[in-house]
Design a protein around this motif. Structure first.
Motif, PDB file in Angstrom:
ATOM      1  N   UNK A   1      30.045  50.566   0.824  1.00 56.19           N
ATOM      2  CA  UNK A   1      29.948  52.009   0.614  1.00 56.19           C
ATOM      3  C   UNK A   1      30.493  52.737   1.838  1.00 56.19           C
ATOM      4  N   UNK A   2      30.549  54.052   1.738  1.00 53.01           N
ATOM      5  CA  UNK A   2      30.966  54.848   2.893  1.00 53.01           C
ATOM      6  C   UNK A   2      30.015  54.626   4.058  1.00 53.01           C
ATOM      7  N   UNK A   3      28.738  54.460   3.764  1.00 56.69           N
ATOM      8  CA  UNK A   3      27.750  54.244   4.830  1.00 56.69           C
ATOM      9  C   UNK A   3      27.956  52.892   5.504  1.00 56.69           C
ATOM     10  N   UNK A   4      28.217  51.852   4.722  1.00 54.09           N
ATOM     11  CA  UNK A   4      28.422  50.534   5.341  1.00 54.09           C
ATOM     12  C   UNK A   4      29.715  50.523   6.152  1.00 54.09           C
ATOM     13  N   UNK A   5      30.730  51.231   5.676  1.00 51.78           N
ATOM     14  CA  UNK A   5      31.981  51.326   6.439  1.00 51.78           C
ATOM     15  C   UNK A   5      31.738  52.028   7.774  1.00 51.78           C
ATOM     16  N   UNK A   6      30.911  53.085   7.759  1.00 47.80           N
ATOM     17  CA  UNK A   6      30.594  53.804   9.000  1.00 47.80           C
ATOM     18  C   UNK A   6      29.785  52.925   9.937  1.00 47.80           C
ATOM     19  N   UNK A   7      28.871  52.141   9.386  1.00 46.44           N
ATOM     20  CA  UNK A   7      28.060  51.252  10.219  1.00 46.44           C
ATOM     21  C   UNK A   7      28.931  50.188  10.881  1.00 46.44           C
ATOM     22  N   UNK A   8      29.947  49.713  10.160  1.00 46.14           N
ATOM     23  CA  UNK A   8      30.862  48.722  10.727  1.00 46.14           C
ATOM     24  C   UNK A   8      31.646  49.290  11.905  1.00 46.14           C
ATOM     25  N   UNK A   9      31.785  50.608  11.939  1.00 44.53           N
ATOM     26  CA  UNK A   9      32.473  51.262  13.059  1.00 44.53           C
ATOM     27  C   UNK A   9      31.525  51.530  14.230  1.00 44.53           C
ATOM     28  N   UNK A  10      30.295  51.046  14.122  1.00 48.27           N
ATOM     29  CA  UNK A  10      29.336  51.208  15.209  1.00 48.27           C
ATOM     30  C   UNK A  10      28.640  52.552  15.246  1.00 48.27           C
ATOM     31  N   UNK A  11      28.582  53.258  14.114  1.00 47.59           N
ATOM     32  CA  UNK A  11      28.031  54.608  14.100  1.00 47.59           C
ATOM     33  C   UNK A  11      26.557  54.661  13.683  1.00 47.59           C
ATOM     34  N   UNK A  12      25.940  53.504  13.381  1.00 49.76           N
ATOM     35  CA  UNK A  12      24.527  53.502  12.987  1.00 49.76           C
ATOM     36  C   UNK A  12      23.623  54.057  14.088  1.00 49.76           C
TER      37      UNK A  12
ATOM     38  N   UNK B   1      31.061  62.590  10.787  1.00 47.41           N
ATOM     39  CA  UNK B   1      31.213  62.359   9.346  1.00 47.41           C
ATOM     40  C   UNK B   1      30.634  61.007   8.953  1.00 47.41           C
ATOM     41  N   UNK B   2      30.908  59.987   9.792  1.00 51.31           N
ATOM     42  CA  UNK B   2      30.349  58.664   9.503  1.00 51.31           C
ATOM     43  C   UNK B   2      28.842  58.654   9.607  1.00 51.31           C
ATOM     44  N   UNK B   3      28.300  59.334  10.636  1.00 52.29           N
ATOM     45  CA  UNK B   3      26.847  59.404  10.791  1.00 52.29           C
ATOM     46  C   UNK B   3      26.213  60.106   9.598  1.00 52.29           C
ATOM     47  N   UNK B   4      26.879  61.148   9.110  1.00 52.06           N
ATOM     48  CA  UNK B   4      26.367  61.871   7.940  1.00 52.06           C
ATOM     49  C   UNK B   4      26.318  60.961   6.712  1.00 52.06           C
ATOM     50  N   UNK B   5      27.354  60.127   6.543  1.00 52.86           N
ATOM     51  CA  UNK B   5      27.361  59.190   5.411  1.00 52.86           C
ATOM     52  C   UNK B   5      26.188  58.219   5.498  1.00 52.86           C
ATOM     53  N   UNK B   6      25.901  57.739   6.706  1.00 56.54           N
ATOM     54  CA  UNK B   6      24.788  56.799   6.886  1.00 56.54           C
ATOM     55  C   UNK B   6      23.464  57.485   6.577  1.00 56.54           C
ATOM     56  N   UNK B   7      23.280  58.706   7.087  1.00 55.24           N
ATOM     57  CA  UNK B   7      22.035  59.446   6.844  1.00 55.24           C
ATOM     58  C   UNK B   7      21.888  59.766   5.358  1.00 55.24           C
ATOM     59  N   UNK B   8      22.990  60.142   4.706  1.00 55.15           N
ATOM     60  CA  UNK B   8      22.941  60.462   3.273  1.00 55.15           C
ATOM     61  C   UNK B   8      22.472  59.268   2.460  1.00 55.15           C
ATOM     62  N   UNK B   9      22.961  58.073   2.833  1.00 57.50           N
ATOM     63  CA  UNK B   9      22.542  56.885   2.092  1.00 57.50           C
ATOM     64  C   UNK B   9      21.083  56.561   2.365  1.00 57.50           C
ATOM     65  N   UNK B  10      20.636  56.753   3.594  1.00 57.47           N
ATOM     66  CA  UNK B  10      19.229  56.504   3.903  1.00 57.47           C
ATOM     67  C   UNK B  10      18.325  57.461   3.128  1.00 57.47           C
ATOM     68  N   UNK B  11      18.746  58.700   3.028  1.00 57.43           N
ATOM     69  CA  UNK B  11      17.968  59.673   2.250  1.00 57.43           C
ATOM     70  C   UNK B  11      17.923  59.248   0.789  1.00 57.43           C
ATOM     71  N   UNK B  12      19.063  58.800   0.280  1.00 57.86           N
ATOM     72  CA  UNK B  12      19.127  58.351  -1.110  1.00 57.86           C
ATOM     73  C   UNK B  12      18.228  57.152  -1.357  1.00 57.86           C
TER      74      UNK B  12
END
Length: 730
Positions: A111-122, A160-171
């Motif tokens: 997902x967009x969140x996992x892609x952002x996490x792979x970039x070290x943005x978690x 933007x990547x951090x937002x994707x991670x937070x959005x998935x956590x909220x979901x």
């Protein structure tokens, strides 16, 4: 006491002790009919409907337990199980709640969140979502995560990547899911619009909207089918602002600084629109469809029960008349036992129209065999056939006719069972036999047909087929066992529904009977291959033997209670042989002795004593005999003969969520809408009428072009006749 017993007792408003006993009986392998009939002392006299509901709910709870254990194990294997999470899973009351709790730990596709996490943005997402008032703003924090090699060229990309991670956590937050689910169930609307310009039966839904909470089951199923067939587009309309407010109140922490609150709020809105809303819409549609399907299945089962329990036309010789045009009408005469006496083909309908020849031939058959009733199938050419038959019965006083549903007759005719039963008949002649026999004894004949083909449901082909089949099979089983089965005449199809038997054992019983002759006592069942002691206990009480070695074998008294029954008879001054004649004075003699005294003397419970007394007083009682007899006709009407305001007598043929269909003798069934079904408000038409009811209905309107008749059972029409009135068979 078992935790499930306590919960089920509370939900179903039953005594926990009785529920616990039922659970034990089910776990021991006892069938529902057996428990309902022969274990009343242990169950508090629960009927089979309550027992099936309890059994279904028990299966769900045990499935929930199993899923809880699987989820706990899966999260534990990840090393992420906490005491709080384990407690939340343990207290979850539905599978949906368990799945919501498991969602953050389930392996996901990319997902967009996992892609952002792979970039070290978690870690950046963690820092922002923490909303620490003393921490730098998100823009400042993002500066530490800029890394062009990882695909984060600037702060905006990092945010933007951090937002994707937070959005998935909220979901993935179970509480967020619960809040949105609650909102959708209360206030979301379903909106339908035409998918094309084609005319269809879904005209009512071309511009339709309704709150999901107010949608009726038949509307949901119609919308689903219209969408599936490509005539409708269905959308879910929800209050996005209200949904976002519910989410924000959950994820934005009190005291958070404006920059953090704004960022998390933006992520929450993205989470709702991109992740939560589509999921919530699918879940709402799925839940609505599941609930509507369950209601439809319940209605189908109720209709099937009422159809199967229609009073048999005992002691009548019946002519089955299977209408057709070009190939001619197939005829089969059967005697009161269902034995085929004669078959033939006549051609009274177009294009042949050899009415005089057909009348002469059938008149001769009527006189030769003493035919009293003609059962006319309601399929192709039935209108012309009914007109012909009505003229025929006028020429033969003492003969009447009845329109009979052909639903499933062709299925039986072409089946392996039909071929085995009548190997020398062609398919159409088998159908004529089936039509005649289903008037004589609906239960014995209709059990040969897949219940889904009998045609007393709505949208049955859209139902979960496994659940539908299970429910309908349970209904047939209940009907068969409540009536009882003659062991020496029953077909394998009928025997297969007896508690404890099943298709293969039923065939073994018939094979044993054909090889060794009629059964003379119930104990001989133990000689049937594959019918062991456990199966014998379950089935014996539902099987009857007339004229055998043991008089009690022709009653519903179970062999395990024979000694008790004989003791009761002895105390009341009778013998088992007396019981075959019926003992109308037994109740009075038993009343003088007292049920408690009889129970103590016989060594059984008082409820069982009452059942034994009831059976001995009226042995071989058929519960179907207490219902109104079938309404036979001697004349025929045309739709054009109907006028608004006319009161006309008819038979209820089907009950659906929006009303009831009534056969008023004009070939086209009339519809009584739910709003016209009773003077009192009813939630479902089945509260006011049932299949087989004889009713006097007022004609509201007639539309011959569209073949529609509207009827009313409200004031101005007579109420449903409880005893058949003057509609009994001639």
């Amino acid at each position: 006491m078992d935790k499930h017993a306590v919960l089920l007792a509370s939900e179903l408003k039953l005594k926990a002790e009785h529920v616990s006993n039922v659970i034990d009986l089910i776990d021991e392998g006892n069938t529902i009919p057996f428990i309902a009939r022969y274990r009343k002392e242990l169950t508090g006299s629960m009927d089979d409907q309550v027992l099936r509901e309890l059994s279904d709910r028990l299966s769900y709870l045990r499935g929930l337990d199993k899923r809880r254990a699987e989820v706990v194990s899966a999260i534990s294997d990840q090393g992420k199980l906490t005491d709080g999470l384990a407690a939340a899973i343990a207290s979850a009351k539905t599978l949906a709640e368990v799945e919501d709790l498991y969602r953050p730990y389930r392996q996901k596709r990319r997902t967009r969140a996992t892609a952002a996490a792979e970039k070290g943005l978690a870690p950046l997402a963690d820092a922002i979502f923490c909303q620490d008032p003393s921490a730098p703003s998100p823009e400042v924090l993002a500066g530490d995560y800029i890394d062009a090699e990882k695909g984060v060229p600037d702060a905006a990309s990092a945010l933007a990547g951090a937002s994707d991670i937070i959005a998935e956590r909220i979901s993935d937050d179970a509480e967020v899911r619960r809040r949105i689910r609650e909102l959708y169930s209360k206030s979301a609307e379903l909106v339908s619009s035409p998918a094309n310009d084609e005319e269809s039966v879904y005209g009512l839904y071309r511009d339709f909207s309704s709150s999901a909470s107010r949608l009726q089951p038949h509307q949901i199923l119609a919308l689903d089918r219209g969408e599936k067939e490509g005539f409708l587009r269905i959308a879910v309309r929800a209050d996005a602002a209200a949904a976002e407010k519910r989410i924000v109140s959950r994820v934005v922490r009190p005291g958070a600084k404006a920059s953090d609150a704004d960022f998390v709020t933006g992520a929450a809105r993205d989470s709702y629109s991109r992740l939560i809303a589509p999921s919530a819409e699918r879940e709402l549609r799925s839940d609505l469809t599941a609930a509507a399907a369950e209601q439809s299945i319940r209605t189908f089962a109720l209709n099937l029960r009422q159809l199967l329990m229609q009073p048999p036309l005992k002691g009548r010789t019946v002519m089955g008349f299977d209408p057709a045009y070009r190939t001619g009408c197939k005829i089969a005469v059967v005697d009161p036992t269902g034995k085929v006496l004669e078959t033939g083909v006549v051609y009274p309908t177009p294009p042949h129209s050899r009415t005089a020849e057909a009348a002469a031939r059938l008149g001769e058959m009527i006189r030769r065999h003493g035919v009293e009733v003609i059962a006319v199938g309601n399929g192709t050419a039935s209108r012309e056939s009914e007109i012909f038959v009505s003229g025929l019965v006028r020429e033969h006083p003492g003969t009447a006719y009845m329109m009979v549903s052909e639903a499933g007759a062709s299925v039986y005719s072409a089946s392996k069972l039909g071929a085995e039963e009548f190997p020398d008949f062609d398919v159409s002649l088998r159908s004529a036999v089936s039509i005649a026999r289903r008037l004589q004894d609906p239960l014995a004949e209709l059990v040969k047909i897949d219940p889904k083909s009998i045609g007393v449901g709505q949208y049955q082909h859209d139902m979960p087929q496994a659940r539908l089949s299970e429910t309908l099979a349970g209904t047939v089983e209940s009907c068969v066992n409540s009536v009882g089965v003659d062991l020496n005449t029953a077909s394998a199809s009928l025997l297969s529904y007896v508690a404890g038997l099943g298709p293969s054992t039923a065939k073994a019983v018939v094979a044993y009977r054909e090889k060794n002759g009629a059964f003379t006592n119930r104990r001989q069942l133990l000689k049937v291959p594959r019918l062991g002691p456990a199966a014998f206990v379950q089935c014996a009480g539902f099987l009857r033997i007339s004229g055998g070695d043991e008089p009690l074998d022709n009653t519903s008294i179970h062999p395990e209670s024979y000694a008790a029954a004989k003791k009761i008879l002895e105390l009341c001054g009778y013998t088992p042989e007396d019981a075959e004649k019926g003992l109308p004075l037994l109740s009075l003699r038993a009343e003088k002795l007292g049920t408690k005294k009889l129970a103590e003397a016989a060594g059984i419970g008082e409820v069982t004593v009452s059942d034994i007394l009831a059976e001995l007083s009226k042995p071989r009682r058929d519960p179907r005999d207490e219902l109104p007899a079938p309404m036979l006709r001697t004349d025929v009407m045309d739709m054009n003969d109907l006028r608004p305001g006319m009161v006309i007598r008819g038979t209820v043929r089907n009950v659906v969520d929006f009303g009831a269909f009534v056969d008023i003798g004009v070939h086209q069934d009339g519809l009584v809408h739910i709003s016209e079904i009773s003077d009192r408000r009813v939630r479902h038409p089945s509260e006011a009428v049932k299949i087989g009811d004889i009713v006097d209905a007022t004609v509201l309107s007639v539309d011959p072009a569209r073949k529609r008749i509207s009827l009313s059972l409200r004031s101005g029409s007579k109420k449903t006749l409880q005893n058949g009135g003057n509609t009994k068979c001639p």
